[in-house]
Design a protein around this motif. Sequence first.
Motif, short mmCIF file in Angstrom:
data_model
loop_
_atom_site.label_atom_id
_atom_site.label_comp_id
_atom_site.label_asym_id
_atom_site.label_seq_id
_atom_site.Cartn_x
_atom_site.Cartn_y
_atom_site.Cartn_z
N LEU A 60 0.85 -1.19 0.00
CA LEU A 60 0.00 0.00 0.00
C LEU A 60 0.88 1.24 0.00
CD1 LEU A 60 -2.66 -0.97 2.65
CD2 LEU A 60 -3.04 -0.68 0.22
N ALA A 61 0.42 2.28 -0.69
CA ALA A 61 1.18 3.54 -0.68
C ALA A 61 1.06 4.17 0.70
CB ALA A 61 0.61 4.47 -1.73
N MET A 62 2.17 4.71 1.19
CA MET A 62 2.17 5.32 2.53
C MET A 62 1.70 6.76 2.44
SD MET A 62 3.13 3.30 4.80
CE MET A 62 2.41 1.95 3.94
N PRO A 63 0.75 7.16 3.27
CA PRO A 63 0.42 8.59 3.30
C PRO A 63 1.59 9.39 3.86
CG PRO A 63 -0.80 7.40 4.98
CD PRO A 63 -0.03 6.38 4.21
N GLU A 64 1.64 10.67 3.49
CA GLU A 64 2.79 11.48 3.87
C GLU A 64 2.99 11.52 5.39
OE1 GLU A 64 3.01 14.95 1.24
OE2 GLU A 64 4.16 15.88 2.83
N ASP A 143 14.66 20.60 13.15
CA ASP A 143 14.11 19.72 12.09
C ASP A 143 15.05 18.58 11.76
OD1 ASP A 143 11.76 21.09 11.80
OD2 ASP A 143 12.47 22.36 10.17
N ALA A 144 15.80 18.13 12.75
CA ALA A 144 16.88 17.17 12.47
C ALA A 144 16.45 15.73 12.64
CB ALA A 144 18.05 17.45 13.41
N ILE A 145 15.26 15.49 13.17
CA ILE A 145 14.81 14.10 13.34
C ILE A 145 13.39 14.01 12.77
CG2 ILE A 145 13.99 14.46 15.74
CD1 ILE A 145 15.09 11.61 16.33
N LYS A 146 13.17 13.00 11.96
CA LYS A 146 11.90 12.86 11.24
C LYS A 146 11.40 11.44 11.37
CE LYS A 146 11.84 16.98 9.68
NZ LYS A 146 10.88 17.83 10.37
N MET A 147 10.09 11.27 11.18
CA MET A 147 9.53 9.93 11.26
C MET A 147 9.62 9.26 9.87
SD MET A 147 8.92 10.05 14.34
CE MET A 147 8.14 8.47 14.69
N ASP A 148 10.15 8.06 9.89
CA ASP A 148 10.42 7.35 8.63
C ASP A 148 9.18 6.59 8.13
OD1 ASP A 148 11.84 6.46 6.50
OD2 ASP A 148 13.47 5.57 7.66
N HIS A 149 9.24 6.16 6.88
CA HIS A 149 8.18 5.32 6.30
C HIS A 149 8.61 3.86 6.19
CE1 HIS A 149 5.82 8.76 4.11
NE2 HIS A 149 5.95 8.94 5.40
N THR A 178 11.52 13.28 -0.53
CA THR A 178 10.86 12.28 -1.36
C THR A 178 9.67 11.65 -0.65
OG1 THR A 178 13.04 11.77 -2.18
CG2 THR A 178 11.31 10.30 -2.85
N ILE A 179 9.83 11.38 0.65
CA ILE A 179 8.72 10.70 1.34
C ILE A 179 7.67 11.68 1.86
CG2 ILE A 179 10.06 8.64 1.95
CD1 ILE A 179 10.18 9.70 4.83
N ALA A 180 8.04 12.95 2.07
CA ALA A 180 7.08 13.93 2.58
C ALA A 180 7.27 15.26 1.84
CB ALA A 180 7.25 14.11 4.08
N PRO A 181 6.98 15.28 0.53
CA PRO A 181 7.29 16.48 -0.26
C PRO A 181 6.60 17.75 0.24
CG PRO A 181 6.06 14.88 -1.57
CD PRO A 181 6.38 14.21 -0.27
N THR A 182 5.33 17.66 0.61
CA THR A 182 4.60 18.87 1.02
C THR A 182 5.19 19.43 2.30
OG1 THR A 182 2.67 17.66 0.26
CG2 THR A 182 2.26 19.76 1.32
N ARG A 183 5.38 18.57 3.27
CA ARG A 183 5.87 19.04 4.57
C ARG A 183 7.30 19.54 4.46
NH1 ARG A 183 5.01 14.52 8.65
NH2 ARG A 183 5.72 16.07 10.10
#
Length: 291
Positions: A60-64, A143-149, A178-183
Amino acid sequence: MNGIGFVKGMLVTLRHFVNTYVDDLRYGFRKYSPDVDNFETRQGTKAEGAFTVQYPEEKLAMPERFRFVPFLVVNDYDHPEAPGKDWCTSCGICAKVCPPQCIWIVRSNDPVTGRPVPEPEAFFIDIDICMNCGFCAEFCPFDAIKMDHDYELSSYDRTTNHVFDKQKLSKEFKYWKTIAPTRAVEEMQARGGWEHKDAQKAARRGGADAGKDAKREEVRARKAEAAAPTAAPAAEAVAEAPKPAAEVKAEPAAAPAAEGARPWEESHDQREARKQAALARKAARAAKKDG
Ligand code: SF4
Ligand code: SF4
């Protein structure tokens, strides 16, 4: 009347049951083909039948906003000044707010002066303890730590393999885009950081070019007017000329398109190989400059 809700529920179940076979007739054997459009249709909001995702062939495609184990953002490996530089300053806020206390950080010190350096020497997250709450990413002031997919992290090792170190946690900024373009673009704009400044510079350059074109059009129109006094006034030609630089709005940088395989499927070794290649290129450039 008693039982109405039960009957309604059973009718919904019956509809899905029947539609499953209708879907079978509609898609036939194509139903399980790797055709992405076909898959998206079946998985989309208009899907009617009960279906099974053929994992791991289908995913399934992951939502952002999907969030799994966090990762650390570092500069892109092709960054001209500092490839792979940590964004983390080892301030320790994420470790403080983490509810299950699964983050450990060792701050760097200058080897000569012994003074603290704003980057982590070591950074560990125990992914078996992490509950994917996202507090660390919410509270990080850099903004140095992000939640991965990347959710495919299972292994047979139940000991140290699930304690991710800095090397395993670090991923390029372009991966986040790439995984969260909008944000990623929203954050770039809010931060006004180097990545956003690059985009602004490109937009200004485009705007300056548009301004020059406008002037050129204006001069051409004046010449045409002088050569043929009966021709349409130059003002009309000017009105059609491209807008000057000041009116051209800066567009945010477009997020890069995913290349072939899903980016979070890139293995740690592949990322490391790319990082090492970038560092080698940088060293070669420096050597050439010195020589
Ligand atoms: S809050 Fe951000 S900058 Fe501070 S230690 Fe955590 S990841 Fe690094
Ligand atoms: S997602 Fe939550 S539990 Fe996991 S490391 Fe971040 S703060 Fe801790």
